[in-house]
Scaffold this motif. Structure first.
Motif, PDB file in Angstrom:
ATOM      1  N   LEU A  95       0.871  -1.205  -0.059  1.00 41.41           N
ATOM      2  CA  LEU A  95       0.159   0.046   0.095  1.00 41.41           C
ATOM      3  C   LEU A  95       0.966   1.190   0.108  1.00 41.41           C
ATOM      4  CD1 LEU A  95      -2.811   0.991   0.090  1.00 41.41           C
ATOM      5  CD2 LEU A  95      -2.299   1.221   2.527  1.00 41.41           C
ATOM      6  N   VAL A  96       0.780   1.994  -1.012  1.00 43.52           N
ATOM      7  CA  VAL A  96       1.399   3.310  -1.142  1.00 43.52           C
ATOM      8  C   VAL A  96       0.836   4.407  -0.642  1.00 43.52           C
ATOM      9  CG1 VAL A  96       2.778   4.967  -2.761  1.00 43.52           C
ATOM     10  CG2 VAL A  96       2.888   2.062  -2.870  1.00 43.52           C
ATOM     11  N   GLU A  97       1.259   5.444   0.139  1.00 41.28           N
ATOM     12  CA  GLU A  97       0.602   6.378   0.698  1.00 41.28           C
ATOM     13  C   GLU A  97       1.211   7.676   0.527  1.00 41.28           C
ATOM     14  OE1 GLU A  97      -2.757   5.340   4.268  1.00 41.28           O
ATOM     15  OE2 GLU A  97      -0.609   5.682   4.716  1.00 41.28           O
ATOM     16  N   HIS A  98       0.786   8.621  -0.142  1.00 38.82           N
ATOM     17  CA  HIS A  98       1.301   9.943  -0.523  1.00 38.82           C
ATOM     18  C   HIS A  98       2.634   9.947  -0.843  1.00 38.82           C
ATOM     19  CE1 HIS A  98      -2.003  11.722   1.447  1.00 38.82           C
ATOM     20  NE2 HIS A  98      -1.677  11.012   2.675  1.00 38.82           N
ATOM     21  N   GLY A  99       2.983   8.523  -1.984  1.00 36.40           N
ATOM     22  CA  GLY A  99       4.081   8.709  -2.853  1.00 36.40           C
ATOM     23  C   GLY A  99       4.882   7.713  -2.167  1.00 36.40           C
TER      24      GLY A  99
END
Length: 268
Positions: free
Chosen positions: A109-113
């Motif tokens: 899961l990628v959050e804000h890059g």
């Protein structure tokens, strides 16, 4: 709390997809094709992809998904996503075809890059590697779970370098200073070699050649939470979902953070 609530369902999804891969691997009941980039893809990759996609669409129906096995949307449609899933249903398809067993499922899961959650499942060994941001990295085999950390290298011990089973070793040897004692550890799958560094079984892994962001997303957070780092071959940070293509540059997975890596690995 959000990341913690996702971890167990994602471990379940990775294991279910990996166990399906293992069934098809053992039976040989799969078809192989070649992609436009000349890399192999099998019906097993697609079966694992379907399982993961189904889990994610039920678990988080509003979070978009990027998968190696699904056509990529243009950058203009995805560059402002605050979070998204990044998956490789089977990292190590060549190893699957070559019958080494060194292939894995990768879900991030990628959050804000930046990767915030990562799960890797190795079906052959029934091993899970996983991490969430700020909570450490772990290795699970059956009911046994242990926290993992990168190795604290001591001079003059040899530098333990994870390498591919199938790619030529000479390009890696050219990056190491003359006289540096090196012990090579061969293993298939990009993500599994990175996990060797995270668990302290190798000091580094140098990847030369094509990979995608789905090859590093999950292991990136695992390695960082274990005390290591992943940088490109110029020792600059990787990026996620910032370009039209999701191709990675050459990169280095480093264990002990305070080693003089630019002296130990010298890009040419």
């Amino acid at each position: 709390m959000f990341l913690s609530s996702l971890l167990e369902p994602i471990k379940t999804a990775a294991k279910e997809a990996g166990d399906r891969l293992w069934q098809l691997y053992q039976s040989g009941d799969y078809q192989q094709e070649t992609k436009d980039d000349q890399s192999p893809v099998t019906s097993a990759d697609l079966a694992a992809n379907d399982i993961i996609m189904q889990h994610l669409q039920v678990l988080t129906p509003t979070i978009p998904i990027i998968s190696e096995e699904v056509q990529l949307l243009p950058l203009a449609k995805r560059q402002h996503w605050p979070r998204y899933w990044l998956i490789d249903p089977m990292d190590g398809t060549q190893e699957f075809v070559a019958r080494s067993g060194d292939f894995a499922v990768s879900i991030a899961l990628v959050e804000h890059g930046w990767p915030a959650l990562g799960v890797i499942y190795w079906p052959k060994e029934q091993v899970l590697y996983y991490a969430t941001r700020g909570h450490g990295a772990f290795k699970q085999q059956g009911s046994k779970i242990r926290r993992i950390q990168v190795h604290q290298h001591q001079q003059p011990d040899p530098l333990r370098v994870a390498v591919s089973r199938r790619q030529a070793r000479e390009p890696i040897e050219q990056l190491l200073p003359h006289g540096q004692q090196v012990h090579y550890i061969p293993l298939g799958s990009c993500s599994l070699k990175s996990c060797l560094v995270a668990e302290g079984s190798a000091d580094c892994y140098v990847r030369l050649g094509p990979t995608g962001e789905w090859d590093t997303g999950a292991v990136h957070i695992i390695v960082e939470e274990a005390g290591g780092k992943i940088l490109d071959s110029s020792f600059a940070p990787l990026s996620y979902n910032q370009r039209e293509s999701l191709a990675n540059p050459n990169f280095v997975v480093m264990g002990q953070a305070d080693l003089p890596w630019p002296q130990l690995i010298q890009p040419q």
